[in-house]
Design an enzyme around this catalytic site. Structure first.
Site, short mmCIF file in Angstrom:
data_model
loop_
_atom_site.label_atom_id
_atom_site.label_comp_id
_atom_site.label_asym_id
_atom_site.label_seq_id
_atom_site.Cartn_x
_atom_site.Cartn_y
_atom_site.Cartn_z
CG ASP A 1 -0.27 -0.37 2.53
OD1 ASP A 1 0.98 -0.31 2.60
OD2 ASP A 1 -0.98 -0.72 3.47
CG ASN B 1 -8.78 -0.99 11.68
OD1 ASN B 1 -7.86 -1.69 11.25
ND2 ASN B 1 -9.20 0.08 11.04
CG HIS C 1 -5.73 -1.84 8.56
ND1 HIS C 1 -5.83 -0.50 8.83
CD2 HIS C 1 -4.45 -2.16 8.87
CE1 HIS C 1 -4.68 -0.05 9.26
NE2 HIS C 1 -3.83 -1.04 9.30
CD GLU D 1 -8.72 1.37 7.41
OE1 GLU D 1 -8.51 0.41 8.17
OE2 GLU D 1 -8.28 2.52 7.65
C1 GLP Z 1 -0.52 0.04 8.42
C2 GLP Z 1 -0.11 -0.25 6.97
C3 GLP Z 1 0.17 -1.72 6.73
C4 GLP Z 1 0.69 -2.31 8.00
C5 GLP Z 1 -0.41 -2.28 9.06
C6 GLP Z 1 0.12 -2.50 10.45
O1 GLP Z 1 -1.35 1.11 8.56
N1 GLP Z 1 -1.10 0.16 6.03
O2 GLP Z 1 1.05 -1.87 5.65
O3 GLP Z 1 1.09 -3.64 7.79
O4 GLP Z 1 -1.13 -1.07 9.00
O5 GLP Z 1 0.87 -1.38 10.84
P1 GLP Z 1 1.92 -1.41 12.03
O6 GLP Z 1 2.88 -2.48 11.71
O7 GLP Z 1 2.55 -0.03 12.04
O8 GLP Z 1 1.15 -1.68 13.27
#
Ligand code: GLP
Length: 259
Positions: free
Chosen positions: A67, A136, A138, A143
């Site tokens: 992403d 959440n 995702h 989302e």
């Molecule tokens: C983020 C990114 C993802 C990531 C996930 C977990 O917002 N969009 O690529 O894997 O959500 O993030 P984090 O590892 O900072 O908790």
């Protein structure tokens, strides 16, 4: 689902790096799906170390990131491209031509998304997709209530995600509220999934992914329907798992009979 619980975040990350490292050593043209965010930082560090020690090379590796924010100029410090360069690509021997990030720089978002899907197909699909999990649920920026069959597209971020990622942005920086992300259907086509969950703040999300009902309201739960998933967590992220002891035992059996 293989659930691997390790004592610390470092050990969990090293475990993930060992899986990726072994794969790229064994496969001539490996295609990796990569994630940004906090969960993967230590894994990328461990991969850099393996490269520096001459254990692995990324020369013939292709990568597709999950992403990217929409609306950040190229080179913006908070862009995921910049994150990937500084956390991994600038420190290894990858050919930047083999690095793909789903970016939208003009207003033809649909064309950017279709192009990304076709590039993944042209490379024969993703061998290992690395994932983090949002609190959440995702995966990527899919989302809650994302279609479980979705493809790469632009998504509106939830307030929860914007708040969780706010610490990456400085006070004077505008934080995007849109992102381009591989779809859940795109992610599910990867041959193997490697999900990392680190820290107590991820324990409920990890439990939902592994033991919760499959629901678009918690997108990561769809991984229960994938044939080849490894969830790697530290003991704090595993602390809400109902079958904690079973996973510890199962992994001992795995190490004894299958490795
Ligand atoms: C983020 C990114 C993802 C990531 C996930 C977990 O917002 N969009 O690529 O894997 O959500 O993030 P984090 O590892 O900072 O908790």
């Amino acid at each position: 689902m293989r659930v691997v619980i390790l004592p610390s975040e470092l050990e969990a990350s090293n475990f993930a790096a060992n899986i990726i490292g072994k794969f790229i050593s064994d496969k001539e043209k490996a295609v990796l799906g990569l994630a940004s965010g906090s969960s993967t930082v230590l894994t990328y560090k461990a991969l850099i170390k393996k490269y520096e020690q001459g254990q692995i090379s990324f020369k013939s590796v292709t990568t597709f990131n999950l992403d990217e924010y929409v609306g950040l100029k190229p080179g913006h410090p908070q862009s995921y491209r910049n994150y990937m360069n500084s956390k991994l690509f600038d420190h290894i021997d990858i050919n930047y031509k083999n690095v793909f990030i789903p970016e939208c720089f003009d207003d033809d978002y649909a064309a950017s998304c279709e192009n990304y899907e076709s590039m993944i197909r042209r490379h024969g699909g993703i061998d290992i997709q690395v994932l983090g999990i949002g609190t959440n649920g995702h995966i990527g920026f899919n989302e809650p209530t994302s279609s479980l069959n979705s493809r790469t597209r632009v998504k509106t971020l939830t307030q929860n995600t914007i708040e969780n990622n706010a610490h990456f942005f400085k006070d004077n920086e505008t934080q995007p509220s849109l992102a381009i992300t591989m779809g859940i259907g795109t992610i599910m086509e990867a041959k193997q999934i490697l999900l990392l969950g680190l820290g107590k703040h991820k324990s409920q999300a990890v439990a939902e992914v592994i033991e919760g009902p499959v629901s678009s309201f918690f997108p990561g739960s769809i991984l229960q329907q994938h044939k080849n998933v490894i969830v790697v967590v530290d003991k704090h992220a595993a602390s809400d798992l109902k079958l904690y002891d079973y996973y510890i035992h199962t992994e001992k059996m795995h190490q004894k009979y299958m490795c």
